[in-house]
Design an enzyme around this catalytic site. Structure first.
Site, short mmCIF file in Angstrom:
data_model
loop_
_atom_site.label_atom_id
_atom_site.label_comp_id
_atom_site.label_asym_id
_atom_site.label_seq_id
_atom_site.Cartn_x
_atom_site.Cartn_y
_atom_site.Cartn_z
N ARG A 122 0.85 -1.27 -0.02
CA ARG A 122 0.15 0.25 -0.04
C ARG A 122 0.90 1.27 -0.10
NH1 ARG A 122 -3.46 -2.97 3.65
NH2 ARG A 122 -5.20 -3.94 2.41
N LYS A 144 3.09 11.55 -10.61
CA LYS A 144 2.35 10.85 -11.69
C LYS A 144 3.28 9.59 -11.90
CE LYS A 144 -0.43 14.20 -14.11
NZ LYS A 144 -0.59 14.86 -15.49
N GLU A 186 9.94 19.15 -24.14
CA GLU A 186 9.25 19.39 -22.79
C GLU A 186 9.72 20.71 -22.28
OE1 GLU A 186 6.73 17.89 -21.24
OE2 GLU A 186 6.70 15.67 -22.15
N LYS A 228 7.63 23.40 -12.44
CA LYS A 228 6.69 22.28 -12.38
C LYS A 228 6.20 22.14 -10.87
CE LYS A 228 5.15 17.48 -13.58
NZ LYS A 228 5.51 16.54 -14.16
N GLU A 238 -4.16 17.56 -10.50
CA GLU A 238 -4.44 18.12 -11.61
C GLU A 238 -6.32 18.13 -11.57
OE1 GLU A 238 -2.48 16.32 -15.10
OE2 GLU A 238 -4.31 16.61 -16.14
N ARG A 242 -2.84 22.06 -13.09
CA ARG A 242 -1.62 21.16 -13.46
C ARG A 242 -2.06 20.77 -14.71
NH1 ARG A 242 1.11 16.14 -10.27
NH2 ARG A 242 2.22 15.29 -11.85
N ASN A 246 -0.14 19.94 -19.82
CA ASN A 246 -0.41 19.05 -20.79
C ASN A 246 -0.44 19.66 -22.18
OD1 ASN A 246 -0.29 16.54 -19.22
ND2 ASN A 246 -2.43 17.23 -18.70
N HIS A 249 -0.36 18.04 -25.54
CA HIS A 249 -0.38 16.49 -25.24
C HIS A 249 -1.59 15.98 -26.12
CE1 HIS A 249 3.06 17.26 -22.63
NE2 HIS A 249 2.87 15.97 -22.37
N HIS A 253 -0.81 12.89 -28.05
CA HIS A 253 -1.17 11.72 -27.68
C HIS A 253 -2.14 10.70 -29.06
CE1 HIS A 253 -1.28 12.63 -23.05
NE2 HIS A 253 -0.08 12.15 -23.45
N HIS A 267 7.92 10.58 -27.79
CA HIS A 267 6.85 11.57 -26.91
C HIS A 267 6.98 13.21 -27.05
CE1 HIS A 267 4.02 12.92 -23.91
NE2 HIS A 267 4.84 13.04 -23.19
N1 GLY Z 1 3.31 15.57 -17.57
C1 GLY Z 1 2.44 16.25 -16.76
C2 GLY Z 1 2.28 16.20 -15.41
O1 GLY Z 1 3.16 15.61 -14.67
O2 GLY Z 1 1.13 16.75 -14.97
#
Ligand code: GLY
Length: 371
Positions: A122, A144, A186, A228, A238, A242, A246, A249, A253, A267
């Site tokens: 956990r 993430k 990025e 960030k 998010e 946040r 993206n 993106h 995607h 990517h």
């Molecule tokens: N790569 C986008 C984020 O970490 O929110």
């Protein structure tokens, strides 16, 4: 010199250390967070060949024992079979909740090992040691974690913050130019989404970064990580802001999906193309000046990056199919597609209020340039 960026998340706050040669001094950073002199390291075979010995030698000189799991390199490793292998291996090695597992590698390793750490017992602690530019400026920060599903990238995962991020700028020297430039996609994203002076700085110093200037590389990574960290501190899971991270993106995607997550499009290359398309769409709906998309593309082009859909080798489906694929994006809310659009460089926002026809016309035009 070592920079420190703090991600402020209450009891889950952590530091990102950024500097040259940090892998050789890793024990100095790790010892303060270890509960016992033992760690587990998960890495991929390619990164292991370049950097594992440096990490292991430093740890053993400090009396820290380590078990190592080497997995195949590549996006396919971000999948259920390797997640199972990783978790079972950590259990075999009797890694406890208060122990630390180190993810040594690029975005694939960070996401996979972070997710394994999130679900094992956990939730156990983990440390990110990112070895690609993309991982250093984006995926290693913010918690993430996850793996890919058949229906799309990163659709299975959890938010699980690392206890420490150790970012050694020197390891970027082993990256290929193509991978470095993909990561640079990025970096540019940060300037575009919320920091116009940083974009201008990149316009001036971008070439120094590709030519290996370590000081400028460290500065670009520090600014990106600070941006960030600030966004994640305000919106960890998010719910709002946040999503700005993206930028580009939604387009990216879909392009990654139709190129099969293959070598045809990395990517970060998709992010760069996607940023150009996001600015194109913003200009098309009258949000930003008509010349901005060209300025964005001009910078990417002078850096030698993929800029347009026409730079992707091989066949692509029609605009309608690309739009349909965007429907699988994680930003979809109540079936409504959400885009990050721009009023200016450094001034972006999230919106669901974009008409389908405008998106289709931007995509159709981009595809028609292929001839
Ligand atoms: N790569 C986008 C984020 O970490 O929110």
């Amino acid at each position: 010199m070592t920079d420190r960026v703090r991600v402020e998340l209450g009891t889950r706050s952590y530091d990102i250390f950024i500097g040259c040669g940090l892998l050789e001094q890793c024990s100095d950073f790790l010892i303060p967070i270890l509960n016992r002199s033992k760690v587990a390291i998960v890495t991929d075979e390619i990164v292991a060949a370049h950097h594992l010995d440096t990490l292991v030698n430093c740890l053993s000189q400090s009396g820290i024992a380590c078990d190592v799991l080497r997995l195949p390199a590549g996006e396919m490793t971000k999948s259920w079979p390797y997640l199972t292998q990783c978790v079972e291996w950590l259990l075999d090695k009797k890694i406890e909740r208060q122990d630390v597992v180190i993810a040594l590698g690029g975005g694939v390793m960070g996401d996979l090992v972070g997710f394994a750490a999130a679900i094992l017992r956990r939730g156990i602690r983990f440390v990110q040691i990112p070895t690609s530019l993309l991982a250093q400026v984006d995926s290693s920060v913010g918690g993430k974690t996850g793996i890919n599903a058949i229906k799309g990238k990163n659709l299975i995962g959890a938010f699980h913050q690392p206890s420490l991020v150790l970012t050694d700028i020197s390891v970027l020297e082993t990256m290929s130019q193509r991978d470095f430039l993909a990561g640079y996609g990025e970096v540019v994203k940060y300037g575009l989404l919320g920091n116009a002076p940083f974009f201008e700085w990149l316009e001036e110093h971008g070439h120094a970064l590709t030519q290996g200037n370590a000081e400028k590389r460290a500065e670009a990574v520090r600014v990106s990580c600070q941006m960030k960290a600030d966004i994640v501190a305000r919106d960890e899971t998010e719910q709002g802001e946040r999503a700005l991270l993206n930028l580009g993106h939604t387009f990216c995607h879909a392009l990654e999906a139709v190129t099969g997550y293959s070598d045809r499009l990395l990517h970060g290359e998709g992010v760069a193309i996607g940023c150009g398309l996001a600015f194109e769409l913003s200009a098309r709906v009258g949000l930003c000046a008509q010349e901005l998309p060209s300025r964005v593309r001009a910078h990417l082009k002078t850096m030698g990056m993929k800029v347009d859909i026409s730079d992707i080798p091989g066949p692509l489906p029609p605009a309608e199919d690309l739009l349909a694929l965007m429907g699988q994006d994680k930003k979809v809310v109540a079936g409504e597609l959400r885009f990050i659009l721009a009023r200016d460089i450094g001034d972006t926002f999230v919106t669901g209020d974009v008409d389908r026809e405008s998106v289709l016309s931007v995509l159709s035009e981009a595809l028609s340039i292929r001839g």
